[in-house]
Every structure is written in structure tokens, then in C-alpha cells.
Design a protein around this motif. Structure first.
Motif, PDB file in Angstrom:
ATOM      1  N   PHE A 133       0.846  -1.194   0.000  1.00 52.31           N
ATOM      2  CA  PHE A 133       0.000   0.000   0.000  1.00 52.31           C
ATOM      3  C   PHE A 133       0.880   1.241   0.000  1.00 52.31           C
ATOM      4  N   TYR A 134       0.553   2.180  -0.876  1.00 51.45           N
ATOM      5  CA  TYR A 134       1.315   3.426  -1.034  1.00 51.45           C
ATOM      6  C   TYR A 134       0.383   4.598  -0.757  1.00 51.45           C
ATOM      7  N   PHE A 135       0.749   5.442   0.217  1.00 53.34           N
ATOM      8  CA  PHE A 135      -0.097   6.563   0.617  1.00 53.34           C
ATOM      9  C   PHE A 135       0.628   7.892   0.451  1.00 53.34           C
ATOM     10  N   SER A 136      -0.080   8.874  -0.075  1.00 55.60           N
ATOM     11  CA  SER A 136       0.464  10.221  -0.178  1.00 55.60           C
ATOM     12  C   SER A 136       0.688  10.784   1.221  1.00 55.60           C
ATOM     13  N   SER A 137       1.761  11.533   1.398  1.00 50.67           N
ATOM     14  CA  SER A 137       2.159  11.993   2.729  1.00 50.67           C
ATOM     15  C   SER A 137       1.471  13.274   3.150  1.00 50.67           C
ATOM     16  N   GLY A 138       0.785  13.956   2.223  1.00 46.13           N
ATOM     17  CA  GLY A 138       0.111  15.208   2.548  1.00 46.13           C
ATOM     18  C   GLY A 138       0.647  16.373   1.749  1.00 46.13           C
ATOM     19  N   ASP A 139      -0.151  17.429   1.672  1.00 47.52           N
ATOM     20  CA  ASP A 139       0.184  18.589   0.841  1.00 47.52           C
ATOM     21  C   ASP A 139       0.354  19.875   1.640  1.00 47.52           C
ATOM     22  N   ASP A 140       0.382  19.771   2.964  1.00 48.90           N
ATOM     23  CA  ASP A 140       0.442  20.964   3.800  1.00 48.90           C
ATOM     24  C   ASP A 140       1.670  20.981   4.697  1.00 48.90           C
ATOM     25  N   GLY A 141       2.758  20.392   4.216  1.00 46.75           N
ATOM     26  CA  GLY A 141       4.001  20.434   4.965  1.00 46.75           C
ATOM     27  C   GLY A 141       3.861  19.843   6.347  1.00 46.75           C
ATOM     28  N   ASP A 142       4.282  20.610   7.362  1.00 44.24           N
ATOM     29  CA  ASP A 142       4.228  20.113   8.741  1.00 44.24           C
ATOM     30  C   ASP A 142       2.847  20.251   9.365  1.00 44.24           C
ATOM     31  N   GLU A 143       1.866  20.729   8.603  1.00 42.41           N
ATOM     32  CA  GLU A 143       0.454  20.867   8.992  1.00 42.41           C
ATOM     33  C   GLU A 143       0.188  22.002   9.977  1.00 42.41           C
ATOM     34  N   VAL A 144       1.203  22.766  10.343  1.00 39.89           N
ATOM     35  CA  VAL A 144       0.998  23.846  11.301  1.00 39.89           C
ATOM     36  C   VAL A 144       0.055  24.911  10.745  1.00 39.89           C
ATOM     37  N   ALA A 145       0.236  25.268   9.478  1.00 39.24           N
ATOM     38  CA  ALA A 145      -0.586  26.324   8.892  1.00 39.24           C
ATOM     39  C   ALA A 145      -2.068  25.968   8.911  1.00 39.24           C
ATOM     40  N   GLY A 146      -2.381  24.687   8.658  1.00 45.90           N
ATOM     41  CA  GLY A 146      -3.781  24.287   8.586  1.00 45.90           C
ATOM     42  C   GLY A 146      -4.383  23.857   9.900  1.00 45.90           C
ATOM     43  N   SER A 147      -3.583  23.197  10.746  1.00 48.87           N
ATOM     44  CA  SER A 147      -4.137  22.623  11.971  1.00 48.87           C
ATOM     45  C   SER A 147      -3.659  23.298  13.247  1.00 48.87           C
ATOM     46  N   GLY A 148      -2.606  24.100  13.136  1.00 50.98           N
ATOM     47  CA  GLY A 148      -2.051  24.730  14.319  1.00 50.98           C
ATOM     48  C   GLY A 148      -1.097  23.841  15.093  1.00 50.98           C
ATOM     49  N   THR A 149      -0.925  22.600  14.642  1.00 51.12           N
ATOM     50  CA  THR A 149      -0.070  21.637  15.323  1.00 51.12           C
ATOM     51  C   THR A 149       0.859  20.956  14.333  1.00 51.12           C
ATOM     52  N   LYS A 150       2.113  20.842  14.686  1.00 43.56           N
ATOM     53  CA  LYS A 150       3.056  20.135  13.831  1.00 43.56           C
ATOM     54  C   LYS A 150       2.781  18.639  13.934  1.00 43.56           C
ATOM     55  N   GLN A 151       2.432  18.016  12.807  1.00 44.15           N
ATOM     56  CA  GLN A 151       2.063  16.608  12.829  1.00 44.15           C
ATOM     57  C   GLN A 151       2.138  16.026  11.428  1.00 44.15           C
ATOM     58  N   VAL A 152       2.111  14.698  11.375  1.00 44.29           N
ATOM     59  CA  VAL A 152       2.092  13.989  10.100  1.00 44.29           C
ATOM     60  C   VAL A 152       0.651  13.632   9.768  1.00 44.29           C
ATOM     61  N   ASP A 153       0.468  12.972   8.632  1.00 50.83           N
ATOM     62  CA  ASP A 153      -0.859  12.555   8.205  1.00 50.83           C
ATOM     63  C   ASP A 153      -1.031  11.054   8.403  1.00 50.83           C
ATOM     64  N   SER A 154      -2.261  10.636   8.476  1.00 47.43           N
ATOM     65  CA  SER A 154      -2.592   9.218   8.505  1.00 47.43           C
ATOM     66  C   SER A 154      -3.515   8.911   7.324  1.00 47.43           C
ATOM     67  N   PRO A 155      -3.517   7.702   6.781  1.00 51.77           N
ATOM     68  CA  PRO A 155      -2.801   6.505   7.211  1.00 51.77           C
ATOM     69  C   PRO A 155      -1.334   6.442   6.792  1.00 51.77           C
ATOM     70  N   ALA A 156      -0.792   7.526   6.208  1.00 51.98           N
ATOM     71  CA  ALA A 156       0.616   7.495   5.807  1.00 51.98           C
ATOM     72  C   ALA A 156       1.538   7.267   6.994  1.00 51.98           C
ATOM     73  N   ASN A 157       1.063   7.547   8.206  1.00 48.83           N
ATOM     74  CA  ASN A 157       1.885   7.347   9.397  1.00 48.83           C
ATOM     75  C   ASN A 157       2.006   5.884   9.795  1.00 48.83           C
ATOM     76  N   SER A 158       1.209   5.011   9.218  1.00 47.75           N
ATOM     77  CA  SER A 158       1.258   3.600   9.584  1.00 47.75           C
ATOM     78  C   SER A 158       2.629   3.012   9.271  1.00 47.75           C
ATOM     79  N   ALA A 159       3.106   2.158  10.165  1.00 44.27           N
ATOM     80  CA  ALA A 159       4.371   1.473   9.932  1.00 44.27           C
ATOM     81  C   ALA A 159       4.247   0.395   8.871  1.00 44.27           C
ATOM     82  N   TRP A 160       3.001   0.135   8.386  1.00 44.72           N
ATOM     83  CA  TRP A 160       2.753  -0.951   7.438  1.00 44.72           C
ATOM     84  C   TRP A 160       2.427  -0.462   6.035  1.00 44.72           C
ATOM     85  N   VAL A 161       2.651   0.833   5.767  1.00 49.76           N
ATOM     86  CA  VAL A 161       2.445   1.356   4.415  1.00 49.76           C
ATOM     87  C   VAL A 161       3.693   2.107   3.979  1.00 49.76           C
TER      88      VAL A 161
END
Length: 645
Positions: free
Chosen positions: A393-421
């Protein structure tokens, strides 16, 4: 940039919750609680926003609840262990895959487990509405749900709205602890409609204005202000398959004999026509009869909340990008009934249960804070079942960098964060004359507009607009394959024990150096529909591009690659990767763009801007592994490195 990476809507999620070490590998641990005699708690079922301060009182006993009880199967630990062994090139079991039937027989829920779960739920007064290999779905009133799951349901304020959620962690009878993986649906944030909908027509047409470069640097913006001490090129019109195949070392491989699946929500009503027309116009091999398949649900839901027509472009990009890079691969599009986690899980489960493909491209996701442990466990179980069958399974990692601008919190995306993809990051790609590979940067864009007098760029280099997602997970432990490759400074950013870092590998994503796509779209007045082409990007492009390259690699290997991360990291540091950095030329990089203000023609005026490259929020592409591009991008030799010798 047109929005192109689809967002998944969470069914019963809303908060960041701590994940116990190993939970993603083995499922959510059930912890026996002294104050719940003869019952076992399901961690993570009470969302963090369900606080005493936000409590608005008990939910009415007669209110309706729809939930899913995900089944743990007969050997959750054995499933994770087998998935790891068959995916590790250094293991004696590498590539010893099971069929879907064998995987179900060895690791799936037994008839006795299913019967026991159904009996427990119905005894509490819930109605079983469906049984799959993965879960038992139920519906009923709040009183029955409270009895079944050993918790009270209350109403809680969340922002300006009120939602239902468990007042304490849900639990299951002690004898069923080994049978139940997770339960979802006890909270209803956000509320999603459940009526059946008809698919809407395509969105209003989108076009790029131009001027364009046909390859990177072919047309200089000589009348516009300089940037970084020089005149800059216009953005490309959009790369095609021929250019991408050359850039990533496809050679003579075509993906012959390889099956690729694509999951998104809904289904474009014009995909066959659009894909065929695009291939003909842009030099790709013609689609053969039976080469493109669709597996679709009987009905669709939540079309308004999910923006159904926006997913048509996602499907179109994914299908056309895979075919452009791997023109002989068999492509199956698996559409979910909506953009909710439950429906997307159903689509992934369908791929695994029927082994529809060996490689699965997924261009959707949400911030990690929106994924609770119950959903993480449900996703990982599907990914592990896929791994034992030889499905990656191949998942896109996201289009908003560290996500701070959109969410206010530095974080990754899921399910791309899964250790099994395989999480796929993004780059800006320069393909030169005669399809030559020039360079790549980590994808991150700053935008500045042309001044009123046309003599300068206002507040150059401008503000961050978009960039490849990446960073360190707060919930997923560091997988073995990342140890020794991912720098400690990244892996240990949140925990001394080390966590999963995203992405694993990368490919073209920057829409300013993007891919040309063809799609049937609606006229501005909505009265007509017609095929047109436009440039697009995002890690929504990177994911299918890497999936297609993996199809070429699988052709070279002559056997399924399966879950590819151990093999991808085993090649780290070799010449089969482009080691991507933010400043490959030693000078600032930028392109000029001219856009229609209204998105489709010049009647609303034109907007001219400069887009600086290699500026991804707080993330940086550096020498070696980094959290923008992972181990790098495929270079000449990558595809053939999978050949069995």
C-alpha cells in the motif's frame, strides 16, 4: 494550485490520543480494569475532547447508534509477525506469500468468534446489520449500546457544536477480549448523513493560463522581474508520461503482468473516456480492452459533505498517472461509498479479500490528530493482511508540509503514518530538453504576486502555500526498517524510544512542475460538459507515480514485491536513488506562473506570481534521509535493482 489531495472524513475521531507501544502491530491492547469486573477495556474509545468540562449530560436512551465491532482474528500477533517476515529481504520467509483464502483461514476470525460477538451484541438489544471478514456492524438505541459496551453515552460540546461520545472507555465481556480488535461509531463527531445519494456532475472546468514551458526552462519570463538574481522560467504546461518515465529510469519496463489498484471515494462517470482520450493525445500507449476495471459500491452516501465531484479529479489523476508511467499494467479502480473511514476501510478490505492487485495507490488522508487508536488498529490489520498476501500500500504523505498552517499543530498525516504502508513524499522536478533529468528539490512553495507597477515581486519570496507532508509521528513506534537510516534527531523528536518518521520515498508532487491531466468538466454555467487538460500536482501525484514505478520494479523482479519498505530502506545510500535536497543548484530556484483569476478564462483577469521552490514549512530536504523526501526518488537502476539474480 487546485486542491487535489482528498481528505478523509473521520467517522468517530477528533483528537490526538497516546498510542501504546506495539498497538499498531498487534491491535489495541485490552486492559483488564478492576472497576469493570469480568470486562476488558478498549483503549482509545473515549475521545480526548469528551471532557468533564464539555459534558452536556446523558444522551437520550432512545437516540440511535450505528457502530462497528472490528474482529481481531484468531492470531493477531502471528499476523504481524508473518507480515514482517515475508516483507524482509533478509528473512528466509521473504516473498512466501499466502493466498487471500489462506490468509483468512490462518489469521481471520473464526465462526465461533463471530457467533460469540453477534450473541453478545444482540443480547444487549442491538441489531446486527452486517457481517464481513473484518467487522460486525450493529444499530440500536443508546440504552442498548450502553449495555453492550459497558459505558454511558453523553453529549459533549466540541467547538460550536455538540456530539455524542462515551463518558468512559468502552469495554467488552472478558471472554471476548481476544475476538474484538476495536469498536467505532460510539461517538458521532462529525455527524455524517446516511441517506443514499446520486453522484453529482463534475466540478466547474479548471484551466491553466500560461505562458508555459514545455520542459523545465524552455521559456524564460524575460519581461517579468528577476528572482534570486536572474530571470526565471515559466512553469511547465505539465509533464507527460514520457518525461516522467525518463526521469525515474523506467527503461523498457512497462508494468506488463502487474496489477495496480487505486482507492478513492466515489467514481468519475467519464473515467474510461477521459483516460483513453488523454493517452491518445499525450503519447501514452492506448488502453487495451479489459485493462481498466472499476469495483464500485451499490450506493453512495455523504456526497455533499465529502464533496463527491471533487474526487473525480483525484481518480482521474491517479488512473492517468499510473498508466502514463506503467502503460501495460492492469488497473483496477476501487471506489468507496463515501470519504468516511469506514467506507474507505471497506474499499481497502475489498482489495485484500479478493486480492484485486499487488500494488495499491491511495491519494487521501487526514492529520494524525484525527485518527484514534481504534481506527489505526483497523487500518493496520488490513495492511498486515495485504502484506502476507504480497500486497503493498502506497499513501500520499500530505500537501500541507508540517500541517501547522492548517491545523495549528506540527504533525504527520494518517494513514501514511502507519508502519505498514509506504508513505510517499513529494518533490519539485526539473526535466530538461530531450527528457533529461536535471534536478529535484523537496516540494515546498512560497508565493509572491507581481507588484501593481509590474517591476517587482511583492514581499518576495512571499508566503508558504503548500508542500510535501512529513515529520515524526507521535503515536507510531519506530519500525525496524527505519533504524540506522533515519537520523536520531528525527526519530526521537517526541520520544527517546524513537517513533515512525514520514515519508519513506518520494516523487514529483509540486504543481508548479506538475503533471498534465485530462478530465471531463462542467462549463461555468453548468449546462455543458467537455474534456479539457490542466496541470496538477500534490502528493496525490507522487503516490500513483511511485505505485507505477513499483509496477515496473515488480515486472523486473518477476514476483510480487509486497510491503516494500524493508526493501526500499535496504537500498538506502546506493546509486539507485536521487538524493534530493532543497538547493540542488546552489542558487535559489523559482518559476513564474500566470493564472486565470476565475480559474478557467481571462474574463476575470490574470494573476501573475513567482513560486519559490524548496521551501517546505519547517521541514527540510537535506543530504541523506529527510522528512520531505525520505530515502530520495528513484534513479536509473532503481527498477532493475529488484531483479532476482
Amino acid at each position: 494550485m487546485r486542491s487535489n489531495r482528498a481528505k478523509v472524513r473521520a467517522v468517530s475521531v477528533a483528537a490526538t490520543l497516546p498510542m501504546l507501544a506495539g498497538a499498531l502491530a498487534l491491535g489495541i491492547p485490552a486492559a483488564h480494569a478492576a472497576d469493570h469486573p469480568l470486562r476488558d477495556l478498549l483503549a482509545g474509545t473515549r475521545p480526548a475532547w469528551a471532557t468533564a468540562k464539555a459534558d452536556k449530560g446523558a444522551t437520550s436512551d432512545g437516540a440511535r447508534v450505528s457502530a462497528r465491532v472490528y474482529l481481531a482474528g484468531k492470531d493477531a500477533a502471528g499476523l504481524a509477525a508473518y507480515a514482517k517476515a515475508v516483507s524482509d529481504p533478509d528473512s528466509a520467509s521473504y516473498g512466501t506469500y499466502l493466498t487471500a483464502k489462506q490468509a483468512q483461514a490462518r489469521f481471520g476470525a473464526t465462526k465461533a468468534q463471530v457467533a460469540a460477538v453477534k450473541s453478545w451484541l444482540t443480547a444487549a438489544g442491538l441489531k446486527v446489520t452486517g457481517v464481513t471478514r473484518h467487522y460486525v456492524s450493529v444499530s440500536g438505541d443508546v440504552a442498548a449500546a450502553e449495555k453492550a459496551f459497558g459505558t454511558q453515552l453523553h453529549n459533549y460540546a466540541k467547538g460550536s457544536k455538540t456530539y455524542r461520545a462515551p463518558a468512559s472507555a468502552a469495554s467488552v465481556p472478558q471472554g471476548l477480549a481476544d475476538a474484538v480488535l476495536a469498536v467505532t461509531g460510539l461517538d458521532n463527531a462529525p455527524h455524517m448523513a446516511t441517506h443514499d445519494d446520486q453522484l453529482p456532475p463534475p466540478d466547474t472546468v479548471f484551466r491553466n493560463a500560461g505562458p508555459f514551458s514545455s520542459y523545465y526552462g524552455s521559456k524564460t519570463a524575460s519581461t517579468l522581474p528577476s528572482a534570486y538574481g536572474k530571470k526565471i522560467p515559466y512553469a511547465v504546461k505539465g509533464y507527460t508520461g514520457k518525461q516522467l518515465r525518463a526521469a525515474y529510469g523506467a527503461g523498457k519496463r512497462t508494468g506488463k503482468g502487474v496489477r495496480v489498484a487505486i482507492t478513492d471515494a466515489y467514481a468519475s462517470p467519464t473515467i474510461a473516456y477521459d483516460a483513453g482520450t488523454y493517452a491518445k493525445r499525450n503519447g501514452d500507449a492506448a488502453w487495451k480492452t479489459g485493462q481498466l476495471h472499476q469495483s464500485l459500491p451499490a450506493t453512495y452516501t455523504n456526497t455533499e459533505d465529502c464533496g463527491a465531484s471533487g474526487w473525480y479529479g483525484e481518480e482521474t489523476l491517479d488512473v492517468e498517472a499510473v498508466h502514463a508511467v506503467a502503460p501495460a499494467a492492469d488497473v483496477t479502480y476501487v471506489g468507496a461509498a463515501s470519504c468516511t473511514d469506514g467506507d474507505l476501510l471497506d474499499a481497502l478490505g475489498k482489495v485484500v479479500d479478493h486480492h484485486l492487485a499487488d500494488i495499491v495507490s491511495n491519494s487521501w488522508g487526514e492529520v494524525e490528530a484525527a485518527q484514534t487508536p481504534d481506527l489505526a488498529a483497523a487500518y493496520d490489520q488490513v495492511f498486515q493482511l495485504g502484506a502476507v498476501e504480497g500486497i503493498g500500500f502506497y499513501f500520499s504523505s500530505g500537501d500541507d508540509g508540517d500541517e501547522v498552517a492548517g491545523s495549528g499543530t506540527k504533525q504527520v498525516d494518517s494513514p501514511a503514518n502507519s508502519a505498514w504502508v509506504t508513505a510517499v513524499g513529494g518533490t519539485s522536478l526539473a526535466v530538461g530538453k530531450n527528457d533529461s533529468y536535471l534536478w529535484e528539490t523537496g516540494w515546498g512553495t512560497d508565493k509572491a504576486v507581481l507588484s501593481a507597477d509590474g517591476k517587482s515581486w511583492t514581499d518576495f519570496p512571499g508566503a508558504f502555500t503548500s508542500g510535501a507532508g512529513g515529520g515524526t509521528s507521535r503515536t507510531v513506534a519506530e519500525p525496524d526498517y527505519q533504524r540506522g537510516v533515519v537520523p536520531d534527531a528525527l526519530a526521537e523528536a517526541d520520544s527517546a524510544n524513537g517513533n515512525r518518521v514520514v515519508p519513506d520515498i518520494a516523487a514529483i508532487a509540486d504543481p508548479n512542475t506538475g503533471f498534465l491531466v485530462g478530465q471531463t468538466q462542467s462549463s461555468p454555467d453548468g449546462k455543458k460538459q467537455a474534456y479539457s487538460e490542466y496541470r496538477i500536482g500534490g502528493t496525490s501525484l507522487a503516490a500513483p507515480a511511485i505505485a507505477a514505478i513499483q509496477a515496473l520494479a515488480q515486472e523486473a523482479r518477476g514476483k510480487a514485491i509486497g510491503f516494500a519498505n524493508p526493501a526500499i530502506y535496504a537500498k538506502y545510500g546506493s546509486k539507485v536513488y536521487h538524493d534530493v535536497t532543497d538547493n540542488p543548484t546552489g542558487k535559489g530556484l523559482a518559476v513564474a506562473r500566470v493564472d486565470f483569476v476565475n480559474g478557467y478564462d481571462a474574463t476575470g483577469g490574470l494573476a501573475t506570481s513567482v513560486r519559490s521552490l524548496g521551501k517546505d514549512s519547517s521541514l527540510s530536504a537535506v543530504k541523506g534521509y529527510d522528512d520531505v523526501t525520505g530515502v530520495g526518488t528513484p534513479a536509473s537502476g532503481y527498477v532493475e535493482s529488484y531483479r532476482r539474480r
